[in-house]
Write a protein that holds these residues in place. Structure first.
Motif, mmCIF file in Angstrom:
data_model
loop_
_atom_site.group_PDB
_atom_site.id
_atom_site.type_symbol
_atom_site.label_atom_id
_atom_site.label_comp_id
_atom_site.label_asym_id
_atom_site.label_seq_id
_atom_site.Cartn_x
_atom_site.Cartn_y
_atom_site.Cartn_z
ATOM 1 N N MET A 1 0.853 -1.168 0.000
ATOM 2 C CA MET A 1 0.000 0.000 0.000
ATOM 3 C C MET A 1 0.900 1.233 0.000
ATOM 4 N N ILE A 2 0.593 2.162 -0.846
ATOM 5 C CA ILE A 2 1.422 3.346 -1.034
ATOM 6 C C ILE A 2 1.030 4.446 -0.040
ATOM 7 N N PRO A 3 2.001 4.919 0.779
ATOM 8 C CA PRO A 3 1.702 6.035 1.681
ATOM 9 C C PRO A 3 1.182 7.234 0.887
ATOM 10 N N GLY A 4 0.199 7.908 1.449
ATOM 11 C CA GLY A 4 -0.420 9.051 0.792
ATOM 12 C C GLY A 4 -1.690 8.697 0.038
ATOM 13 N N THR A 5 -1.927 7.395 -0.198
ATOM 14 C CA THR A 5 -3.169 6.979 -0.854
ATOM 15 C C THR A 5 -4.344 7.364 0.041
ATOM 16 N N VAL A 6 -5.401 7.863 -0.562
ATOM 17 C CA VAL A 6 -6.554 8.357 0.187
ATOM 18 C C VAL A 6 -7.771 7.477 -0.093
ATOM 19 N N TYR A 7 -8.460 7.085 0.963
ATOM 20 C CA TYR A 7 -9.716 6.343 0.873
ATOM 21 C C TYR A 7 -10.775 7.114 1.641
ATOM 22 N N THR A 8 -12.006 7.018 1.190
ATOM 23 C CA THR A 8 -13.119 7.525 1.985
ATOM 24 C C THR A 8 -13.791 6.328 2.641
ATOM 25 N N LEU A 9 -14.196 6.508 3.877
ATOM 26 C CA LEU A 9 -14.949 5.491 4.600
ATOM 27 C C LEU A 9 -16.415 5.855 4.449
ATOM 28 N N GLU A 10 -17.192 4.907 3.926
ATOM 29 C CA GLU A 10 -18.589 5.190 3.626
ATOM 30 C C GLU A 10 -19.506 4.153 4.257
ATOM 31 N N HIS A 11 -20.671 4.628 4.651
ATOM 32 C CA HIS A 11 -21.754 3.765 5.106
ATOM 33 C C HIS A 11 -22.939 4.092 4.205
ATOM 34 N N GLY A 12 -23.177 3.225 3.210
ATOM 35 C CA GLY A 12 -24.178 3.545 2.198
ATOM 36 C C GLY A 12 -23.764 4.817 1.488
ATOM 37 N N PRO A 13 -24.676 5.762 1.315
ATOM 38 C CA PRO A 13 -24.329 7.010 0.629
ATOM 39 C C PRO A 13 -23.643 8.043 1.532
ATOM 40 N N THR A 14 -23.469 7.702 2.808
ATOM 41 C CA THR A 14 -22.921 8.661 3.773
ATOM 42 C C THR A 14 -21.417 8.513 3.901
ATOM 43 N N ARG A 15 -20.726 9.605 3.710
ATOM 44 C CA ARG A 15 -19.273 9.641 3.900
ATOM 45 C C ARG A 15 -18.992 9.864 5.379
ATOM 46 N N LEU A 16 -18.230 8.938 5.984
ATOM 47 C CA LEU A 16 -17.935 9.023 7.410
ATOM 48 C C LEU A 16 -16.585 9.652 7.704
ATOM 49 N N GLY A 17 -15.679 9.604 6.725
ATOM 50 C CA GLY A 17 -14.362 10.172 6.961
ATOM 51 C C GLY A 17 -13.402 9.834 5.840
ATOM 52 N N THR A 18 -12.177 10.312 6.007
ATOM 53 C CA THR A 18 -11.109 10.089 5.044
ATOM 54 C C THR A 18 -9.956 9.403 5.742
ATOM 55 N N LEU A 19 -9.413 8.398 5.089
ATOM 56 C CA LEU A 19 -8.271 7.649 5.603
ATOM 57 C C LEU A 19 -7.096 7.874 4.665
ATOM 58 N N ILE A 20 -6.030 8.443 5.194
ATOM 59 C CA ILE A 20 -4.821 8.707 4.413
ATOM 60 C C ILE A 20 -3.765 7.710 4.861
ATOM 61 N N ILE A 21 -3.331 6.856 3.950
ATOM 62 C CA ILE A 21 -2.396 5.778 4.270
ATOM 63 C C ILE A 21 -1.035 6.345 4.667
ATOM 64 N N THR A 22 -0.512 5.846 5.794
ATOM 65 C CA THR A 22 0.821 6.231 6.252
ATOM 66 C C THR A 22 1.807 5.069 6.168
ATOM 67 N N GLY A 23 1.320 3.856 6.065
ATOM 68 C CA GLY A 23 2.204 2.698 5.971
ATOM 69 C C GLY A 23 1.426 1.407 6.106
ATOM 70 N N SER A 24 2.152 0.323 6.011
ATOM 71 C CA SER A 24 1.521 -0.992 6.173
ATOM 72 C C SER A 24 2.564 -1.986 6.652
ATOM 73 N N ASP A 25 2.077 -3.087 7.187
ATOM 74 C CA ASP A 25 2.927 -4.204 7.559
ATOM 75 C C ASP A 25 2.228 -5.474 7.103
ATOM 76 N N HIS A 26 2.716 -6.615 7.511
ATOM 77 C CA HIS A 26 2.121 -7.868 7.034
ATOM 78 C C HIS A 26 0.724 -8.123 7.590
ATOM 79 N N LEU A 27 0.307 -7.391 8.621
ATOM 80 C CA LEU A 27 -1.012 -7.596 9.218
ATOM 81 C C LEU A 27 -2.054 -6.574 8.791
#
Length: 114
Positions: A1-27
């Motif tokens: 996963m590339i740091p800086g990638t942006v995802y929106t967290l959604e529940h149906g049509p409702t946007r709950l927030g934005t997640l900006i990737i900072t890193g990842s590991d094997h889990l």
């Protein structure tokens, strides 16, 4: 996963927030979470999840594990979606949100069209 990638967290049509990737590991994939006002309705559920995770880490009591599993089922039942700017993302994932930090683990290895 590339740091800086942006995802929106959604529940149906409702946007709950934005997640900006900072890193990842094997889990899991880790990132900074910027909640929308609509997330306030779900914050107690995620706060309870974070507190239970901390308790389970220090005490593998079967009753705590059962409570944690039931809470996980409630979060999964929300049918949340993580959507990338490309219109792909994840429907099937585990997510934790603690304050402004979030982590997720896709249960399918690749992003899927949403």
């Amino acid at each position: 996963m590339i740091p800086g990638t942006v995802y929106t967290l959604e529940h149906g049509p409702t946007r709950l927030g934005t997640l900006i990737i900072t890193g990842s590991d094997h889990l899991a994939v880790h990132g900074h979470f910027e909640p929308c006002p609509e997330f306030a309705l779900y914050r107690p559920l995620f706060d309870e999840d974070a507190a239970l995770a901390e308790q389970v880490a220090g005490d593998p009591d079967p009753a705590l594990l059962i409570r944690a599993e039931a809470l996980l089922d409630r979060i999964l039942a929300l049918g949340l979606v993580l959507r990338s700017a490309r219109g792909t993302g994840y429907r099937d994932f585990l997510i934790s949100i603690e304050g402004n930090h979030a982590g997720f683990r896709p249960l399918t290895p690749e992003e899927e069209p949403l």
